[in-house]
Write a protein that holds these residues in place. Structure first.
Motif, PDB file in Angstrom:
ATOM      1  N   TYR A   1     -38.636   2.971  24.198  1.00  9.82           N
ATOM      2  CA  TYR A   1     -37.476   3.099  23.357  1.00  9.82           C
ATOM      3  C   TYR A   1     -36.195   3.642  23.897  1.00  9.82           C
ATOM      4  N   PHE A   2     -36.443   4.787  24.624  1.00 10.72           N
ATOM      5  CA  PHE A   2     -35.484   5.364  25.243  1.00 10.72           C
ATOM      6  C   PHE A   2     -34.560   4.659  26.234  1.00 10.72           C
ATOM      7  N   ALA A   3     -35.481   3.660  27.171  1.00  5.71           N
ATOM      8  CA  ALA A   3     -35.231   2.855  28.010  1.00  5.71           C
ATOM      9  C   ALA A   3     -34.186   1.733  27.674  1.00  5.71           C
ATOM     10  N   VAL A   4     -34.659   1.110  26.559  1.00  5.40           N
ATOM     11  CA  VAL A   4     -33.829  -0.076  25.728  1.00  5.40           C
ATOM     12  C   VAL A   4     -32.721   0.472  25.326  1.00  5.40           C
ATOM     13  N   THR A   5     -32.608   1.539  24.374  1.00 10.29           N
ATOM     14  CA  THR A   5     -31.701   1.843  23.806  1.00 10.29           C
ATOM     15  C   THR A   5     -30.661   2.407  24.792  1.00 10.29           C
ATOM     16  N   GLY A   6     -31.326   3.007  25.559  1.00  6.78           N
ATOM     17  CA  GLY A   6     -30.160   3.735  26.403  1.00  6.78           C
ATOM     18  C   GLY A   6     -29.372   2.674  27.291  1.00  6.78           C
ATOM     19  N   LEU A   7     -29.967   1.705  27.663  1.00  2.00           N
ATOM     20  CA  LEU A   7     -29.259   0.492  28.515  1.00  2.00           C
ATOM     21  C   LEU A   7     -28.433  -0.095  27.565  1.00  2.00           C
ATOM     22  N   LEU A   8     -28.815  -0.525  26.289  1.00  6.04           N
ATOM     23  CA  LEU A   8     -27.842  -1.068  25.316  1.00  6.04           C
ATOM     24  C   LEU A   8     -26.494  -0.208  25.143  1.00  6.04           C
ATOM     25  N   ASN A   9     -26.856   0.912  25.070  1.00  8.30           N
ATOM     26  CA  ASN A   9     -25.580   1.858  24.597  1.00  8.30           C
ATOM     27  C   ASN A   9     -24.687   2.093  26.178  1.00  8.30           C
ATOM     28  N   ASP A  10     -25.446   2.171  27.229  1.00 11.98           N
ATOM     29  CA  ASP A  10     -24.676   2.104  28.418  1.00 11.98           C
ATOM     30  C   ASP A  10     -23.893   0.814  28.742  1.00 11.98           C
ATOM     31  N   THR A  11     -24.597  -0.434  28.219  1.00 13.72           N
ATOM     32  CA  THR A  11     -23.586  -1.816  28.361  1.00 13.72           C
ATOM     33  C   THR A  11     -22.420  -1.598  27.345  1.00 13.72           C
ATOM     34  N   VAL A  12     -22.542  -1.107  26.133  1.00 19.65           N
ATOM     35  CA  VAL A  12     -21.551  -0.921  25.117  1.00 19.65           C
ATOM     36  C   VAL A  12     -20.545   0.015  25.841  1.00 19.65           C
ATOM     37  N   ASP A  13     -21.006   1.041  26.465  1.00 17.84           N
ATOM     38  CA  ASP A  13     -19.986   2.049  27.035  1.00 17.84           C
ATOM     39  C   ASP A  13     -19.235   1.640  28.100  1.00 17.84           C
ATOM     40  N   SER A  14     -19.863   0.630  29.079  1.00 16.09           N
ATOM     41  CA  SER A  14     -19.278  -0.010  30.124  1.00 16.09           C
ATOM     42  C   SER A  14     -17.805  -1.068  29.544  1.00 16.09           C
ATOM     43  N   LEU A  15     -18.510  -1.655  28.482  1.00 14.98           N
ATOM     44  CA  LEU A  15     -17.314  -2.553  28.131  1.00 14.98           C
ATOM     45  C   LEU A  15     -16.289  -1.959  27.085  1.00 14.98           C
ATOM     46  N   MET A  16     -16.479  -0.692  26.713  1.00 14.58           N
ATOM     47  CA  MET A  16     -15.584   0.086  25.906  1.00 14.58           C
ATOM     48  C   MET A  16     -14.644   0.717  27.143  1.00 14.58           C
ATOM     49  N   ASN A  17     -15.258   1.318  28.058  1.00 13.95           N
ATOM     50  CA  ASN A  17     -14.211   1.787  29.005  1.00 13.95           C
ATOM     51  C   ASN A  17     -13.550   0.733  29.649  1.00 13.95           C
ATOM     52  N   MET A  18     -14.084  -0.485  29.855  1.00 18.80           N
ATOM     53  CA  MET A  18     -13.191  -1.533  30.363  1.00 18.80           C
ATOM     54  C   MET A  18     -11.972  -1.958  29.285  1.00 18.80           C
ATOM     55  N   GLN A  19     -12.242  -1.867  28.128  1.00 15.07           N
ATOM     56  CA  GLN A  19     -11.214  -2.278  27.083  1.00 15.07           C
ATOM     57  C   GLN A  19     -10.040  -1.088  27.107  1.00 15.07           C
ATOM     58  N   LEU A  20     -10.913   0.289  27.201  1.00 14.63           N
ATOM     59  CA  LEU A  20      -9.920   1.270  26.959  1.00 14.63           C
ATOM     60  C   LEU A  20      -8.815   1.311  28.242  1.00 14.63           C
ATOM     61  N   MET A  21      -9.373   0.825  29.480  1.00 11.35           N
ATOM     62  CA  MET A  21      -8.288   0.789  30.604  1.00 11.35           C
ATOM     63  C   MET A  21      -7.440  -0.198  30.330  1.00 11.35           C
ATOM     64  N   ILE A  22      -7.881  -1.370  29.907  1.00 11.79           N
ATOM     65  CA  ILE A  22      -6.979  -2.555  29.155  1.00 11.79           C
ATOM     66  C   ILE A  22      -5.736  -1.988  28.392  1.00 11.79           C
ATOM     67  N   LEU A  23      -6.333  -1.101  27.466  1.00 10.11           N
ATOM     68  CA  LEU A  23      -5.579  -1.128  26.224  1.00 10.11           C
ATOM     69  C   LEU A  23      -4.457   0.217  26.776  1.00 10.11           C
ATOM     70  N   ALA A  24      -4.990   1.019  27.634  1.00 12.91           N
ATOM     71  CA  ALA A  24      -3.796   1.948  28.266  1.00 12.91           C
ATOM     72  C   ALA A  24      -3.049   1.473  29.062  1.00 12.91           C
ATOM     73  N   ALA A  25      -3.481   0.402  29.920  1.00  8.90           N
ATOM     74  CA  ALA A  25      -2.344  -0.336  30.800  1.00  8.90           C
ATOM     75  C   ALA A  25      -1.590  -1.177  29.919  1.00  8.90           C
ATOM     76  N   SER A  26      -1.908  -1.854  28.767  1.00  7.36           N
ATOM     77  CA  SER A  26      -1.118  -2.687  28.027  1.00  7.36           C
ATOM     78  C   SER A  26       0.053  -1.897  27.131  1.00  7.36           C
ATOM     79  N   ALA A  27      -0.537  -0.552  26.759  1.00  4.58           N
ATOM     80  CA  ALA A  27       0.459   0.481  26.139  1.00  4.58           C
ATOM     81  C   ALA A  27       1.359   0.990  27.139  1.00  4.58           C
ATOM     82  N   PHE A  28       1.094   1.199  28.305  1.00  3.44           N
ATOM     83  CA  PHE A  28       2.128   1.468  29.313  1.00  3.44           C
ATOM     84  C   PHE A  28       3.105   0.567  29.700  1.00  3.44           C
TER      85      PHE A  28
END
Length: 295
Positions: A250-277
């Protein structure tokens, strides 16, 4: 009229660019994370899964004492976190070696069971000496059976992502067929993105501030589109609703799924920041241009 003439080509290119950036983000996530064994291993380390597997194994053999009469430490003294890591990482690497074409089948992971085998053998020999048990073929057969059962159990416990079930379902075979197309698709989205940006530059070469505007809008729209589902998943703690047979899975699978979402979010936040700039640059450029026109 001139502005209207350029509006529609800019608008069309911006729409294409939004989808191109989104596609580029997704394929970057797939190639850099979802198809990378290091991403899975990093997630396992982050969520302390090795220790969870070790704890589960110790608890399992402690409970099995009532049936086998073999003390848990006979098994656990030959199984530390290093061995667990070797087994878990080995299974992940074997799985992806098959997917990326390095091997023609998912190889069995070699685990150092030498200490475990020695501990069980010593225990059986001591038991035989204390109880005058004959060291015959039946004794050796039971010894081998106990060792094999323990190794099978540990092999099962270290299969934290249920890769054996995935193999039975034919999932690795399907991913293996798709894998060769991931990199070309990634570069195709890079090419489309680059072409759109170049065309926007050419279309707005006499008024670069307009290029900054359209480029910023593309990045902002793409990042917002990708961030919305990520935020919904995170805010609702969606993956916590999953039901797994054991806690470490449970912790392995949910941890992996959350890490995947976090990676995508971090990527989008960088694009958002660059676009805002870039949008800030556009606003400054537009303000300067407006002052010059007034003067």
């Amino acid at each position: 009229m001139k502005r209207l003439k350029h509006y529609f080509p800019n608008y069309i290119l911006t729409v294409i660019l939004v989808f191109a950036i989104s596609g580029l983000s997704l394929f970057s996530l797939i190639s850099g994370c979802l198809l990378s064994p290091s991403f899975y291993i990093s997630s396992v380390e982050k969520h302390d899964i090795y220790q969870r597997v070790t704890d589960y194994t110790e608890d399992y053999f402690s409970k099995s004492y009532a049936v086998s009469s073999i003390p848990a430490e006979i098994y656990t003294n030959g199984l530390d976190e290093k061995i667990v890591k070797q087994a878990v990482d080995g299974k992940i690497n074997s799985f992806f070696d098959y997917i990326n074409g390095k091997t023609d089948k998912i190889e069995e992971t070699e685990i150092d069971f030498s200490q475990l085998e020695e501990n069980i053998t010593i225990f059986f020999n001591e038991f035989a000496n204390e109880n005058n048990v004959e060291l015959n073929d039946e004794f050796k057969k039971q010894l081998d059976k106990t060792i094999k059962a323990a190794e099978t159990d540990i092999n099962s416990f270290t299969n934290i992502f249920m890769l054996d079930y995935m193999e039975k379902a034919g999932i690795p075979q399907k991913i293996r067929k798709i894998y060769p197309f991931v990199t070309p698709a990634f570069y195709a989205f890079i090419a489309v993105t680059a072409i759109c940006i170049i065309l926007l530059v050419l279309l707005n070469k006499k008024e670069i501030k307009s290029f900054l505007y359209w480029l910023s809008v593309s990045g902002l729209c793409s990042s917002v589109i990708m961030l919305i589902p990520c935020i919904m998943l995170k805010s609702s703690d969606y993956f916590s609703r999953l039901i797994m047979r054991t806690d470490y899975i449970y912790f392995a699978v949910t941890g992996l799924l959350n890490d995947t979402v976090d990676s995508l979010m971090n990527m989008q936040l960088m694009i958002l920041a660059a676009s805002a700039f870039i949008m800030i640059l556009y606003i400054i450029a537009a303000a300067i241009s407006g002052r010059k026109e007034k003067n």
